[in-house]
Scaffold this motif. Structure first.
Motif, PDB file in Angstrom:
ATOM      1  N   ARG A  59       0.149   8.753  -6.093  1.00  0.00           N
ATOM      2  CA  ARG A  59       0.602   8.661  -4.526  1.00  0.00           C
ATOM      3  C   ARG A  59      -0.429   9.030  -3.567  1.00  0.00           C
ATOM      4  N   ARG A  60      -0.559   8.347  -2.473  1.00  0.00           N
ATOM      5  CA  ARG A  60      -1.562   8.799  -1.585  1.00  0.00           C
ATOM      6  C   ARG A  60      -0.990   9.497  -0.592  1.00  0.00           C
ATOM      7  N   ARG A  61      -2.081  10.516  -0.118  1.00  0.00           N
ATOM      8  CA  ARG A  61      -1.796  11.598   0.970  1.00  0.00           C
ATOM      9  C   ARG A  61      -3.097  11.799   1.507  1.00  0.00           C
ATOM     10  N   LYS A  74      -4.731   7.995   3.981  1.00  0.00           N
ATOM     11  CA  LYS A  74      -3.464   7.831   4.731  1.00  0.00           C
ATOM     12  C   LYS A  74      -2.549   8.277   3.764  1.00  0.00           C
ATOM     13  N   ASP A 126       0.824  -1.292  -0.186  1.00  0.00           N
ATOM     14  CA  ASP A 126      -0.156   0.015  -0.128  1.00  0.00           C
ATOM     15  C   ASP A 126       0.822   1.038  -0.061  1.00  0.00           C
ATOM     16  N   ASN A 127       1.923   1.155   0.737  1.00  0.00           N
ATOM     17  CA  ASN A 127       2.858   2.194   0.917  1.00  0.00           C
ATOM     18  C   ASN A 127       4.362   1.940   0.617  1.00  0.00           C
ATOM     19  N   PRO A 160       1.709   8.447   2.299  1.00  0.00           N
ATOM     20  CA  PRO A 160       2.554   7.467   1.947  1.00  0.00           C
ATOM     21  C   PRO A 160       3.658   7.373   2.962  1.00  0.00           C
ATOM     22  N   VAL A 161       3.916   6.242   2.960  1.00  0.00           N
ATOM     23  CA  VAL A 161       5.217   5.884   3.904  1.00  0.00           C
ATOM     24  C   VAL A 161       6.370   5.844   3.338  1.00  0.00           C
ATOM     25  N   TRP A 173       1.468   5.292  -5.570  1.00  0.00           N
ATOM     26  CA  TRP A 173       0.386   4.160  -5.513  1.00  0.00           C
ATOM     27  C   TRP A 173       0.211   3.682  -6.945  1.00  0.00           C
ATOM     28  N   GLN A 217       0.426  -0.387  -6.794  1.00  0.00           N
ATOM     29  CA  GLN A 217       0.231  -0.955  -5.627  1.00  0.00           C
ATOM     30  C   GLN A 217      -1.123  -1.659  -5.315  1.00  0.00           C
TER      31      GLN A 217
END
Length: 468
Positions: A459-461, A413, A150-151, A415-416, A156, A169
């Motif tokens: 990308r997630r944010r 959530k 996921d991250n 990104p990590v 993403w 992902q």
């Protein structure tokens, strides 16, 4: 009408022979059964382009998909079967000219184990290994790769632009929202992110970046907005008889861009802007039942500047930030939008579900026609400064976007960062340009991948808005 079949085998890069279009059309009909979008009745029978799409699920050396069976079914729905699938969306937006169909069977293969570590987000190597893992004899035009995590990566989702490959992902696919898949396929079709620019009063140039347009999936708009008229024009998906190019001052009645084809009417105004090949395009956007257009937040007339005639990288224009409640398309209340240097004024009348009258004044002198602002010398000075430094560069082969940021897609959530993953452009290989957004899904990044083509990443944010 000439029809194309972009089929490739194994690596998704080597062209091979053409399949009979009758079989492809029949497959497309099966894949799109139950889709909610009405395909315009005026479209010719059968697809102009058939995209035989393969989705490959992969596991890494030290990471596996959370539930391969669930991911498999989600991928089938996202690409081919869901009412909001990539297949349904592009069939509707193109009037049936594009059919996305499974390459073989249900179109999803794997999972296959590939020899790469989960922290090595090397999209090129992942694509090579995934293509080699595909069963022999499966022929396809596009390859979508779904990998664990996921991250795990800084993105993403990713799409070559234009090109034959997308990467995800599993978090981007293992859900019901299809925005990520629709967006990345748009990059494969050659669409850039669609930006918004804030222009000083009285001009359509010298503008500042102001996030994404939010009126197309390519501009952070989500999957329940249609493609914009510049995007449709770029691929010739908007018929020529739906576009007008007035040469003198006139009033044009614009029908909603995504109204049914049977409604007829003009859908876009396309006029020259200056002497450098730029254009201005106007469209009317409002929600239309049983269409791709059900989530327009501020219906109205939208204005775009097309730099150098590149419709796939249009800039949506506004003249003032103002009160959010006063935004009507590109306009603030009923105030005209003007460009004194080019003697253009744009205004609109009463909006209805059936359309709106738009006045294009091509001999506008403005309230300051007797002052320096309206003189030929001032006009030439303004035109000389026409290209804003903040405008995103036009994508081309071998060119990547050097760090453009915008609002794209938002999700719960952030990104990590993967431990030990270098952030230097040299170490990363392909250069990435971060972007962000405002719809209930992921965020995107631009880059150059595979054969030198530009590409965009998702990308997630967490935050809903992010400025340039």
């Amino acid at each position: 009408m000439a029809r194309t079949d972009l089929r490739t085998a194994r690596s998704a890069r080597r062209p091979i022979g053409r399949r009979a279009l009758a079989l492809a059309a029949a497959t497309a009909t099966t894949a799109l059964a139950g889709a909610p979008f009405a395909v315009p009745a005026a479209a010719e029978p059968g697809p102009e382009t058939t995209d035989h799409h393969a989705v490959v699920l992969v596991n890494f050396r030290n990471a596996s998909l959370s539930d391969a069976k669930v991911v498999h079914e989600k991928a089938v729905q996202q690409l081919f079967k869901s009412k909001d699938s990539v297949a349904a969306y592009y069939a509707a937006n193109t009037g049936g000219r594009v059919a996305v169909v499974p390459a073989q069977g249900d179109g999803v293969f794997g999972p296959f184990d590939i020899d790469i570590d989960k922290s090595k987000c090397d999209a090129g190597k992942i694509a090579d290994l995934a293509a080699k893992a595909m069963p022999a004899g499966v022929k396809y035009d596009h390859l979508s790769i779904v990998m664990p995590g996921d991250n795990a990566c800084g993105w993403w989702g990713l799409g070559s632009m234009p090109g034959p490959t997308t990467w995800f992902q599993e978090g981007a696919i293992n859900q019901d929202d299809t925005t990520a898949a629709i967006h990345e396929f748009g990059h494969n079709m050659g669409f850039n992110h669609e930006d918004r620019e804030m222009c000083p009063a009285g001009q359509f140039t010298g503008c500042s970046a102001y996030g994404n347009s939010h009126i197309t999936p390519m501009g952070g708009g989500g999957g329940h907005k249609g493609l914009s008229s510049p995007e449709l024009i770029a691929r010739k998906w908007l018929s020529a008889d739906r576009i007008v190019s007035p040469k003198t001052t006139t009033t044009v009645h614009l029908t909603p861009l995504h109204a049914p084809a049977a409604a007829g009417g003009t859908r876009a105004v396309d006029i020259p802007f200056g002497s450098g090949g730029d254009r201005l395009v106007l469209e009317y956007r409002t929600n239309v039942a049983n269409s791709v257009e059900t989530d327009i937040e501020n219906p109205g007339v939208f204005v775009f500047r097309i730099n150098g005639g590149n419709y796939a990288a249009a800039a949506n224009l506004r003249n003032a930030a103002g009160d959010k409640n006063k935004v009507v398309g590109s306009f603030t209340d009923s105030d005209p939008m003007t460009d004194l240097a080019h003697h253009i004024s744009l205004s609109y009348g009463k909006m209805t579900p059936d359309g709106v009258d738009v006045t294009i004044d091509l001999a506008y002198q403005g309230a300051q026609s007797g002052s320096a602002a309206g003189t030929p010398e001032a006009g030439r000075s303004a035109e000389a400064a026409a290209k804003p430094a903040t405008t995103r560069p036009t994508p081309s082969a071998g060119h990547s976007h050097p760090g453009d940021t915008a609002e794209d897609l938002a999700v719960a959530k952030p990104p990590v960062k993967v431990a030990g993953q270098s952030t230097s452009p040299a170490a990363k290989g392909p250069q990435l340009a971060a972007t962000g957004g405002d719809v209930l899904v992921p965020t995107l990044i631009g880059t150059a991948l595979l054969g030198g083509g530009a590409a965009l990443v998702l990308r997630r944010r967490q935050v809903r808005h992010r400025r340039h």
